[in-house]
Design an enzyme around this catalytic site. Sequence first.
Site, PDB file in Angstrom:
ATOM      1  N   SER A 154       0.890  -1.246   0.009  1.00 54.19           N
ATOM      2  CA  SER A 154      -0.013  -0.041  -0.116  1.00 54.19           C
ATOM      3  C   SER A 154       0.949   1.536  -0.124  1.00 54.19           C
ATOM      4  O   SER A 154       1.948   1.370   0.406  1.00 54.19           O
ATOM      5  CB  SER A 154      -0.831   0.105   1.244  1.00 54.19           C
ATOM      6  OG  SER A 154      -1.354   1.293   1.411  1.00 54.19           O
ATOM      7  N   TYR A 167      -2.323  -1.120  10.556  1.00 59.55           N
ATOM      8  CA  TYR A 167      -2.460  -1.270   9.082  1.00 59.55           C
ATOM      9  C   TYR A 167      -0.942  -0.859   8.666  1.00 59.55           C
ATOM     10  O   TYR A 167      -0.415  -1.428   7.959  1.00 59.55           O
ATOM     11  CB  TYR A 167      -3.667  -0.638   8.429  1.00 59.55           C
ATOM     12  CG  TYR A 167      -3.915  -1.046   6.789  1.00 59.55           C
ATOM     13  CD1 TYR A 167      -4.157  -2.027   6.536  1.00 59.55           C
ATOM     14  CD2 TYR A 167      -3.407   0.074   5.810  1.00 59.55           C
ATOM     15  CE1 TYR A 167      -4.422  -2.282   5.090  1.00 59.55           C
ATOM     16  CE2 TYR A 167      -3.292   0.001   4.542  1.00 59.55           C
ATOM     17  CZ  TYR A 167      -4.090  -1.143   4.286  1.00 59.55           C
ATOM     18  OH  TYR A 167      -4.270  -1.451   2.938  1.00 59.55           O
TER      19      TYR A 167
HETATM   20  C1  BGC Z   1      -6.164   1.354   1.559  1.00 62.94           C
HETATM   21  C2  BGC Z   1      -7.602   1.947   1.194  1.00 62.94           C
HETATM   22  C3  BGC Z   1      -7.078   3.666   1.021  1.00 62.94           C
HETATM   23  C4  BGC Z   1      -5.923   3.578   0.241  1.00 62.94           C
HETATM   24  C5  BGC Z   1      -5.173   5.048  -0.243  1.00 62.94           C
HETATM   25  C6  BGC Z   1      -5.129   1.498   1.002  1.00 62.94           C
HETATM   26  O1  BGC Z   1      -4.287   0.783   1.293  1.00 62.94           O
HETATM   27  O2  BGC Z   1      -6.525   0.014   2.047  1.00 62.94           O
HETATM   28  O3  BGC Z   1      -8.443   2.156   2.253  1.00 62.94           O
HETATM   29  O4  BGC Z   1      -8.079   4.133   0.283  1.00 62.94           O
HETATM   30  O5  BGC Z   1      -4.894   2.795   0.743  1.00 62.94           O
HETATM   31  O6  BGC Z   1      -5.290   5.668   1.153  1.00 62.94           O
END
Ligand code: BGC
Length: 269
Positions: A154, A167
């Site tokens: 991410s 996260y």
């Molecule tokens: C998250 C999303 C988010 C995106 C950008 C991702 O890793 O799971 O919920 O919209 O990052 O912020």
Amino acid sequence: MDGIQLLKSQRALVTGASSGIGKAIALGLAKAGAKVIVNYRAGGEKAALVVDEIYDVGGEALAIQADVSSEHEVQEMFRQAVEAWGSIDILVNNAGVQVDAPFHEMTLEQWNTALAVDLTGHFLCSREAVKEFKRRGIVPELSRALGKIIAISSVHDTIPWAGHANYTAAKGGVKMLMKSIAQELAPEGIRVNAVSPGAIKTDINKSVWGNPEGMEGLLKLIPAGRIGEVEDIAKAVVWLASDEADYMTGETLYLDGGMMLYPSFRTGG
Ligand code: BGC
């Protein structure tokens, strides 16, 4: 089927492939000629539909249930995959969850769940894949690499995110896990890379893009002016898994419409 089959006859395993980004990756790999294990934790019906869609485009697929945070279930999934298709050539660690909470209210259970799926899941699946790559040995007709691992991370492996400490901690961990095993395994011909999506239109962030104010706020963070589609990610994964990317290991591709470019500095600073 696409004309050029970059991944012809290779065997891929995609975790969390019954919906969202994982589903698009499974379809993308299949269209490129790979056979695909569609892993899912719950909701076997949705996984079965993905398998059907893959057969509809002329591919081959098999759904296998396993919770990626369970050592025993991951080992059993790899056993079944190898039994079915002889080996695995490509692993895509896609399964992930968000368990959001303000930091001072975050329970140990919320912390542990995010870390277990988003980080430990990558460890467990990667370890089984690497054991299998080494057992099988190189198959030059299929690929120059002994094996390929792609981590779906991410932008939050780099961008801090209030209210999502579990996260971001997991995604930051994924980045260094990916790089460390890439360094360790490169001499053996195993390539390990990551794709880090920004905001992609899936269920995980529907509470944001699903209403006009949320979408407006989101677009302020994306210089390209649009939310990402799952196919934006799938295309990059197909490339990374193929010999076209043979010289790439230990790297992250940020696919985010420019989210990592500090868009508020276009007019501020
Ligand atoms: C998250 C999303 C988010 C995106 C950008 C991702 O890793 O799971 O919920 O919209 O990052 O912020």
